[in-house]
Design an enzyme around this catalytic site. Structure first.
Site, mmCIF file in Angstrom:
data_model
loop_
_atom_site.group_PDB
_atom_site.id
_atom_site.type_symbol
_atom_site.label_atom_id
_atom_site.label_comp_id
_atom_site.label_asym_id
_atom_site.label_seq_id
_atom_site.Cartn_x
_atom_site.Cartn_y
_atom_site.Cartn_z
ATOM 1 C CB THR A 48 -3.332 0.997 -12.304
ATOM 2 O OG1 THR A 48 -2.577 1.198 -14.007
ATOM 3 C CG2 THR A 48 -4.304 0.022 -12.231
ATOM 4 C CD GLU B 231 33.339 -3.121 -19.514
ATOM 5 O OE1 GLU B 231 32.979 -2.158 -18.985
ATOM 6 O OE2 GLU B 231 32.940 -3.465 -20.652
HETATM 7 P P1 ADP Z 1 0.941 2.428 -14.048
HETATM 8 O O1 ADP Z 1 -0.353 1.998 -14.103
HETATM 9 O O2 ADP Z 1 1.235 3.825 -14.025
HETATM 10 O O3 ADP Z 1 1.696 1.716 -15.350
HETATM 11 P P2 ADP Z 1 0.936 0.670 -11.889
HETATM 12 O O4 ADP Z 1 -0.089 1.516 -11.098
HETATM 13 O O5 ADP Z 1 0.343 -0.300 -12.472
HETATM 14 O O6 ADP Z 1 1.655 1.598 -12.931
HETATM 15 O O7 ADP Z 1 1.959 0.287 -11.045
HETATM 16 C C1 ADP Z 1 2.479 -1.232 -11.039
HETATM 17 C C2 ADP Z 1 2.899 -1.699 -9.450
HETATM 18 O O8 ADP Z 1 4.041 -1.038 -9.342
HETATM 19 C C3 ADP Z 1 2.168 -1.157 -8.332
HETATM 20 O O9 ADP Z 1 0.899 -2.472 -8.409
HETATM 21 C C4 ADP Z 1 2.579 -0.950 -7.003
HETATM 22 O O10 ADP Z 1 3.309 -2.207 -6.589
HETATM 23 C C5 ADP Z 1 4.187 -0.318 -7.876
HETATM 24 N N1 ADP Z 1 4.080 1.013 -7.719
HETATM 25 C C6 ADP Z 1 4.007 1.980 -8.823
HETATM 26 N N2 ADP Z 1 4.190 3.104 -8.541
HETATM 27 C C7 ADP Z 1 4.116 3.145 -7.222
HETATM 28 C C8 ADP Z 1 4.156 4.238 -6.157
HETATM 29 N N3 ADP Z 1 4.202 5.257 -6.305
HETATM 30 N N4 ADP Z 1 3.959 3.696 -4.701
HETATM 31 C C9 ADP Z 1 3.970 2.384 -4.430
HETATM 32 N N5 ADP Z 1 4.082 1.255 -5.289
HETATM 33 C C10 ADP Z 1 4.149 1.699 -6.779
HETATM 34 ZN ZN ZN Z 2 31.762 -0.162 -23.338
HETATM 35 MG MG MG Z 3 -1.402 0.886 -15.620
#
Ligand code: ADP
Ligand code: ZN
Ligand code: MG
Length: 627
Positions: free
Chosen positions: A219, A434
C-alpha cells in the site's frame, strides 16, 4: 462565493441542535431555581438525613416532582439558618412520612405551567426544523445529476472508494524494497511524461500487480507512486466490492473508474484484489455470482479505457496463485512486482526510515536491531519501534534505549509479558525444560547460539529460550535442521531424564509440533532421508476450495508408510541424543536451573560461560548430529 439561504439553513442546523440541548438544560435548571433565590449551596442527601435526625431542618420545599428539595436548616457550626439544595434519590417514598413525623414544614411545587408550554414548544420546534432542513438537503443534492440525490440507489450513493489528492508519501519513505522501487520508478515516469513513451509507439501498461506478504509495504509503495508523480490516489479494497446486494460491486467498479477518468492522470489502487479476482467458476456450488459480476465489470473497465489515458491501476495481493488468469493477461495486470520481506540490509534501512521521528539514545544500534529481527516485515519493524517508544514513555525516560527495544522485540514476537510463576515444583520443571533447550543449543555445533533463557512467561509460553538467528541463511543444511530438531526436543528430554516418564508435561506440545514438521519436510520436500532426493509434497498451503480439493497426494500408500518410518527414525534419533546430553551434563544443568530460578533470566554469554566451565570440548568441536 454565493451564499444562498439554503446554505444558511443547512449550516445553522448543527447550531440549532446544540442550542436546543442548552435550552433544555436551562429549563430543567429554572424549575429548581424558582423560589430558591439563595440556595446555591448543595447538601448531600446523607447529610440532609443527619440534619433531619438532629432536628436541624426547619422547612423543606420539594421541586421537580420530588427529585430536588430546597431545605432550610440550622447550620451545625454557626447555628445560622441556611438554604441548601438537596438532590433526592428517585426512590425516597418514606421521606414524606418522616418529614411529617418530625413535624417539619414542607411543600411541593409543581413545575410552572409556562415552563411546560415552552418546553413543549421547544420539543416541537426542533423536529420541525430538522425535517425542513433535511428536506432542503435532499432538494439541493438531487439537482446534481448522478449525485447522491438518488439516495435509494445502491452502490451509487455510497462511493466506498477513497480519494487522496496528495498522498504525501515518497519513495524515500519506503525502504528495503529496492528492486520493486526501481520497477515502479518507471510507472512514475509513465504518469509524468507519457509522451516519451507514446512518441515511439509504446503502449503504456495499464495495471501493475504488487505481490507480497502482508505488511511489506505494498500500500505504501502504491501511495508513493502517486506521491512521486503528484497525481490523485483512488483506493478501494477488494473486499469492499463484494457485498450482499447483487450488482453493488459492479456498480462500484463503474463509479470508481468514472471518477478516476474525470481525474486522470491518477492511480487506482485495489487492495486485496484476490477477494474479487479469484478464479471464476471455483468454489463449492459453482462460485459467487456477485463476485464474478464484479470481476467481469473490472475486466470490462480495464479494457474500456485507452492505454494512454493516464490511469494506472495498481493492485495488491499476497496470493497471486488464486487470481483469475484473465486478470493477468497482457493489457490488464501485465506487470507483476514482487515485494518481499526485507533482508538484513532492508530491515536496517526501514528502521532508519522509522527512526527519523523517534528519539533514540546514542547507544542504540539499528544494525543490532536489524540483526535480531529476521522475518520481520516493514510493518512489524514500524510497530516494533512504536512499541519501544510507548514503553519509553511509560518508563518516563528521555529517549529509547536498547532495553526498550529488546522488550519490544520480545513482545512483538512472543506476546505480552505475564507474571512469573511462584517458586514451586512446576516452576522447577519449566526451568529444566528451558535449560534443556538451551543446553542442547549450546552443545550442538550447528545450532543457533542462545540469546537468553527466561522464566518470565509471554503469550502462551511459560518460559522461553531465545536463540540468535544465524543471519540470513537463505539455505539451511541438513545438519542444521537436525540440530534444530534436537534443540527443540531438549525441553522434553530434560523433563523425562530429570523427572521421569510419568512426570512429563504438555508444555512440550508446541515443540513436538515443530519437530514433526521439520522432520517431515526433510523427508518429503528436501530429499534429506533414505527415501532419496524426491519431492513428495508441495508446500502445505490452505486448500483452495474447488481446485485443490480433488488433487491427490502424489505417492503410493507404500511410500506413505515409508515416509512415516523415516520421520520417526529422525525424531527418535534426535530425541535419544538430547536425552543423552541431559544425562551427561546433569551437574551443570542443575546449577543452571538453580541460577535461573533465582534470577528468572540468564543471558546467552553467561549461559555459555557456565557451560564452558563444565565441559572440556571447545566450542568449534561440539556435537554434530548424524543419522
Ligand atoms: P501492505 O500493504 O503490504 O500490507 P502496508 O504498506 O500497509 O503493507 O504497510 C503498513 C505500514 O508498515 C506502513 O504504513 C509503514 O509504516 C510500514 N512499512 C511497511 N513496509 C515498509 C517499508 N518497506 N518501508 C517503510 N515502512 C514500511
Ligand atoms: Zn519447549
Ligand atoms: Mg495493504
Amino acid at each position: 462565493m454565493k451564499i444562498s439561504w439554503r446554505t444558511i439553513v443547512l449550516w445553522s442546523l448543527p447550531a440549532l441542535v446544540i442550542g436546543f440541548f442548552i435550552w433544555q438544560g436551562a429549563f430543567a435548571q429554572t424549575a429548581v431555581n424558582m423560589g430558591n433565590n439563595a440556595a446555591r449551596t448543595r447538601m448531600s442527601y446523607g447529610r440532609f438525613l443527619d440534619y433531619l435526625q438532629a432536628d436541624r431542618v426547619t422547612s423543606v420545599d420539594l421541586y421537580d416532582g420530588g427529585r430536588t428539595a430546597i431545605v432550610e436548616a440550622v447550620d451545625e457550626l454557626n447555628n445560622q439558618v441556611e438554604r441548601l439544595r438537596v438532590d433526592l434519590p428517585a426512590n425516597s417514598p418514606d421521606l414524606i412520612s418522616r418529614l411529617r413525623e418530625a413535624n417539619i414544614n414542607f411543600d411541593s411545587h409543581p413545575p410552572r405551567s409556562e415552563g411546560a408550554v415552552w418546553g413543549l414548544l421547544g420539543n416541537l420546534i426542533f423536529p420541525i426544523l430538522l425535517i425542513v432542513g433535511l428536506f432542503f438537503l435532499f432538494r439541493r443534492s438531487s439537482n446534481v445529476p448522478g449525485g447522491p440525490g438518488q439516495a435509494m440507489n445502491f452502490g451509487k450513493s455510497k462511493a466506498r472508494f477513497s480519494m487522496e489528492a496528495k498522498t504525501g508519501v515518497l519513495f524515500d519513505d519506503v525502504a528495503g524494497v529496492d528492486e520493486a522501487k526501481e520497477e515502479l520508478q518507471e510507472v512514475v515516469t509513465f504518469l509524468k511524461k507519457p509522451e516519451r513513451f507514446t512518441a515511439v509507439g509504446a503502449r503504456i501498461p495499464k495495471g501493475v500487480l504488487l505481490v507480497g506478504p502482508p505488511g511489506t509495504g505494498k500500500t505504501l509503495l502504491a501511495k508513493a507512486i502517486a506521491g512521486e508523480a503528484g497525481v490523485p490516489f483512488f483506493s478501494i479494497s477488494g473486499s469492499e466490492f463484494v457485498e450482499m446486494f447483487v450488482g453493488v460491486g459492479a456498480s462500484r467498479v463503474r463509479d470508481l473508474f468514472k471518477k478516476a477518468k474525470e481525474n486522470a492522470p491518477c492511480i487506482i489502487f485495489i487492495d486485496e484484489i484476490d477477494a474479487v479476482g479469484r478464479q471464476r467458476g471455483a468454489g463449492i456450488g459453482g462460485g459467487n455470482d456477485e463476485r464474478e459480476q464484479t470481476l467481469n465489470q473490472l475486466l470490462t473497465e480495464m479494457d474500456g479505457f485507452e492505454g494512454n489515458s493516464g490511469i494506472i491501476i495498481i493492485a495488491a495481493t499476497n496470493r497471486p496463485d488464486v487470481l483469475d488468469s484473465a486478470l493477468l493477461r497482457p493489457g490488464r495486470f501485465d506487470r507483476q512486482v514482487t515485494v518481499d520481506s526485507p533482508d538484513i540490509k532492508g530491515r536496517l534501512s526501514i528502521l532508519n526510515v522509522h527512526a527519523r521521528d523517534k528519539k533514540l539514545s546514542n547507544e542504540i544500534s539499528l544494525d543490532a536491531i536489524a540483526r535480531r529481527t529476521p522475518g520481520f516485515t516493514g510493518a512489524d519493524l514500524a510497530n516494533l519501534l512504536n512499541e519501544a517508544a510507548i514503553l519509553t514513555a511509560r518508563r518516563r525516560k528521555e529517549a529509547i534505549t536498547m532495553r526498550e527495544i529488546d522488550d519490544a522485540v520480545d513482545r512483538v514476537v512472543a506476546g505480552m509479558e505475564g507474571t512469573p510463576l511462584m517458586d514451586g515444583k512446576s516452576k522447577r520443571l519449566i526451568a529444566y525444560h528451558e535449560v534443556g533447550h538451551a543446553i542442547v543449543g549450546t552443545l550442538v555445533k550447528e545450532h543457533d547460539p542462545v540469546q537468553k533463557v527466561t522464566l518470565v512467561p509471554r503469550g502462551q509460553a511459560r518460559g522461553l529460550t531465545w536463540f540468535m538467528p544465524n543471519e540470513e541463511q537463505g539455505l539451511i543444511s541438513r545438519s542444521q535442521i537436525l540440530a534444530r530438531i534436537t534443540g527443540a526436543l531438549g525441553g522434553r528430554a530434560a523433563e523425562k531424564v530429570i523427572f521421569g516418564d510419568a512426570e512429563v508435561t504438555t508444555g512440550a506440545g508446541n515443540d513436538l509440533q515443530q519437530v514433526t514438521g521439520m522432520a517431515r519436510q526433510m523427508v518429503t520436500r528436501y530429499g534429506m532421508s533414505d527415501l532419496g532426493p524426491m519431492s513428495l509434497e508441495t508446500q502445505q498451503s490452505e486448500v483452495f476450495l474447488g481446485r485443490d480439493l480433488m488433487t491427490r497426494s502424489e505417492y503410493s500408500d507404500e511410500i506413505a508408510s515409508r515416509i512415516d518410518a523415516q520421520v520417526r527414525t529422525i525424531v527418535e534419533h534426535c530425541y535419544e541424543d538430547a536425552c543423552q546430553m541431559m544425562r551427561d551434563h546433569r551437574v551443570v544443568i542443575d546449577r543452571l536451573v538453580d541460577l535461573l530460578i533465582e534470577k528468572e533470566t540468564i543471558d546467552g554469554d553467561e549461559f555459555r560461560q557456565i557451560v564452558a566451565e563444565y565441559t572440556d570440548v571447545p566450542e568449534k568441536e561440539r556435537y554434530v548430529p548424524v543419522i
